[in-house]
Design an enzyme around this catalytic site. Structure first.
Site: not given
Length: 182
Positions: A134-135
């Site tokens: 989850p950047c």
């Protein structure tokens, strides 16, 4: 590598997998997702048979649940070739709780190198498995959204989805229980 493109609320997603796990997930309208298979060939030596198909099926199922607000943690196996530093950053990204955000500095500190803020930003941008790694949960130290390879509108949408899902989960009434009488 087996590849598939499927629809999502944010537009088409392209995914790729080998027998060991998913190695690619990105927005199909981004140039980066077109370059990724060529870049991954240099790292991957694995095969893409029936297990790769199962990983892609699992990814699609998990993404559908995520977009409906019913999944907060992905379990699909991942293949994340890269340097030791890159892999450490991507693992730190996976440790960011659902609906939470942190800064690039927080990630640099988490990987034991507080001065590597720019390197963390670069590595964040090289993430080949959007959403699952989850950047989108990484923001600027001042609280601004920062950048996102999928575009800021998508980043905002993803953060809003997670926050609204988390808020409704914590504010929903608990189910009532009835004690059995003998």
């Amino acid at each position: 590598m087996r590849r598939v493109t499927f629809d999502s609320p944010l537009g088409p997603l392209t995914a790729g997998a080998v027998d060991d796990g998913v190695c690619l997930l990105g927005f199909a309208d981004r140039e980066k997702v077109d370059r990724a298979p060529r870049d991954l060939r240099a790292w991957l030596g694995g095969t893409a048979g029936a297990r790769a198909e199962r990983h892609l099926d699992q990814l699609q199922t998990e993404l559908a649940a995520y977009f409906r607000g019913r999944l907060t943690t992905f379990t699909v196996p991942l293949v994340t070739p890269g340097t030791a530093f890159q892999r450490a950053v991507w693992e730190a990204l996976r440790a960011i709780p659902y609906a939470a955000t942190c800064s690039y500095r927080d990630i640099a500190t988490a990987v034991g190198n507080p001065g590597a803020v720019r390197a963390v930003g670069t590595t964040n941008g090289r993430n080949r498995i959007a959403l699952v790694i989850p950047c989108h949960r990484v923001i600027n130290a001042g609280g601004g959204l920062g950048g996102y390879g999928g575009g800021l509108d998508r980043k905002r949408w993803l953060l809003d989805l997670e926050r609204s899902t988390a808020a409704s989960a914590t504010t929903a009434p608990l189910p009532s229980t009835t004690a059995a009488t003998p």
